[in-house]
Design a protein around this motif. Structure first.
Motif, short mmCIF file in Angstrom:
data_model
loop_
_atom_site.label_atom_id
_atom_site.label_comp_id
_atom_site.label_asym_id
_atom_site.label_seq_id
_atom_site.Cartn_x
_atom_site.Cartn_y
_atom_site.Cartn_z
N VAL A 18 36.50 10.85 -115.22
CA VAL A 18 36.10 10.98 -113.82
C VAL A 18 37.08 10.19 -112.96
O VAL A 18 37.19 8.98 -113.10
N PRO A 19 37.81 10.88 -112.05
CA PRO A 19 38.87 10.19 -111.32
C PRO A 19 38.34 9.18 -110.32
O PRO A 19 37.32 9.42 -109.67
N HIS A 20 39.02 8.07 -110.19
CA HIS A 20 38.70 7.10 -109.14
C HIS A 20 39.35 7.56 -107.84
O HIS A 20 40.24 8.42 -107.86
N VAL A 43 42.92 9.49 -107.04
CA VAL A 43 43.44 10.22 -108.20
C VAL A 43 43.10 11.69 -108.02
O VAL A 43 41.96 12.03 -107.66
#
Lengths: 317, 140
Positions: B54-56, B59
């Motif tokens: 899960v991208p921060h 990102v």
């Protein structure tokens, strides 16, 4: 040894055969590519027609069709409501109990609906690149129907999160539901219109519908007569290697090698998927159909699925 | 014999050209990296599950794979760009058999056999960097 020979040597024959084999080897993939390109352009044309049908519904009824009726899943989806606009008025008139419930009549798979409508396959909503399926072939469908109810290849855009259009908060960072151009129809007062797109993010920046794949056997992916499978969301990237999340009213078989990974969990999260190399095709709110690359940034993909999110993005990156 | 040798050399050359054309690259569009790795829970490989990165914020890629026999592999074209990700690892139980296919969605979520600290409330974060694309997760 003076006998003159009028024959090819083994080496000469082998070389000729090798050259022919190489030429055929070059030709076959080219032929396959042309076949796939033809299928892809037909799939794109279907999407264009679907976009026009959704617009015609909006023009005639003053709102876009909802995903499903007020009672949810099983009494018809947008796919029934657009029938008059894809020249299937007969089917539309014969469909019973759209948006009703079990008390008011039969479901999508009830005897008359199955016979008149849902067992038929609409060519305009079928992409020839994919394998057709009719997942519900036996067992009880409330309302007394029996089998052969068809799946199709196009689903409407329910935004950037889930079937229920709720935030995905866990694990952090959360993905907040910024709403797509369509809603479930369980709240009768929210009738979304094309105008909500144009006054929001803009119709050329918002997807209306995209391709999905039909699952095999009793897999309900692509089963667009049924609400929970009649949509896609952009939480997962196009053709994702992550699994679709089929809610527990449905069945799916995880087939990652066939671009159909799946788990069963609530709420439903279905990705847009296709058999085309490189991406999926979508139709935008302005009626244009195009291919979106698998490698589109997830931020852009989610932005183009919301109709009122206010994001800036580039569809090509 | 000379002619045979000539043909042999020509064919070998052709074969080299064809094979060289098949070489892949490990970087996808936009600097995406192919990701792979292994996942074990209490010492044994997770037979069937899924892993999600899960991208921060900031990102631009999101991805993951099914876990089969403790292994996962994300190809470069659907890979991850360098950055920080929360990792969600799940192995769901089989849903109740009483669900009616094609009916109303079930009310109960399916139970995860991996503790919530690795999925819904994940404490796992990883930074993807060029050269750091193979991850080993040992969950307990």
């Amino acid at each position: 040894m003076s006998r003159s020979r009028k024959a090819f040597t083994l080496i000469e024959l082998l070389v000729v055969i090798a050259i022919i084999a190489i030429l055929i080897g070059l030709l076959l993939p080219a032929v396959q590519k042309v076949r796939e390109a033809a299928a892809r352009s037909q799939c794109q044309n279907n999407l264009k027609q679907l976009g026009l049908a959704l617009h015609m519904h909006n023009d005639a009824q003053k709102f876009l069709p909802p995903l499903e009726g007020p009672s949810g899943c099983c009494w018809g989806t947008w796919q029934v409501l657009i029938l008059p606009y894809i020249e299937q008025d007969g089917m539309f008139k014969l469909y019973k109990n759209w948006g009703g419930n079990d008390a008011s009549g039969e479901r999508y798979g009830g005897a008359t609906n199955a016979a008149n409508v849902t067992r038929l396959r609409l060519a305009i909503l079928t992409c020839p690149s994919d394998t057709p399926n009719a997942p519900i072939t036996s067992g009880p469908i409330t309302g007394g129907g029996t089998g052969g109810v068809t799946s199709h290849n196009y689903a409407i855009n329910m935004g950037n999160t889930t079937y229920t259009q709720t935030d995905i908060t866990t694990p952090a960072p959360a993905v907040i539901n910024l709403k797509g151009p369509f809603a479930r129809g369980n709240v009768p007062t929210t009738k979304l219109r094309v105008q909500d797109m144009t006054s929001g993010d803009g119709s050329s920046n918002t997807m209306m519908a995209a391709e999905v794949l039909q699952g095999s056997r009793t897999d309900l992916r692509g089963f667009t007569w049924w609400g929970p499978a009649a949509h896609f969301t952009s939480y997962l990237p196009p053709n994702s290697t992550l699994p679709d999340q089929m809610n527990t009213g449905g069945i799916c078989f995880s087939e990652p090698q066939a671009n159909l990974p799946c788990v069963r969990q609530n709420p439903g999260v279905l990705a847009s998927r296709s058999r085309h190399s490189g991406g999926v095709q979508v139709v935008l709110g302005d009626g244009s159909a195009r291919l979106i690359s698998n490698s589109i940034a997830i931020t852009s993909w989610r932005a183009m699925s919301t109709s009122r999110g206010g994001e800036t993005f580039n569809m090509d990156q | 014999m000379r002619r045979a040798q000539g043909a042999g050399i020509a064919l070998t050359g052709l074969a080299i050209v064809l094979v060289a054309g098949c070489g892949g690259s490990s970087t996808g569009p936009g600097g995406r990296l192919a990701i792979s790795g292994t996942v074990t829970y209490k010492g044994s490989p997770i037979q069937s599950g899924s892993i999600e990165f899960v991208p921060h914020p900031g990102v631009k890629t999101s991805g993951g794979d099914m876990i089969t026999n403790g292994r996962f592999r994300i190809p470069a074209d659907k890979g991850l760009e360098p950055g920080v990700y929360t990792v969600k690892i799940s192995a769901l139980d089989t849903p109740r058999a009483t669900d009616e296919p094609g009916g109303l969605p079930g009310k109960d979520p399916v139970k995860d056999t991996i503790p919530a600290k690795y999925n819904e409330k994940s404490i796992l974060t990883k930074e993807v960097k060029p050269g750091e694309t193979n991850f080993e997760f040992k969950l307990d």
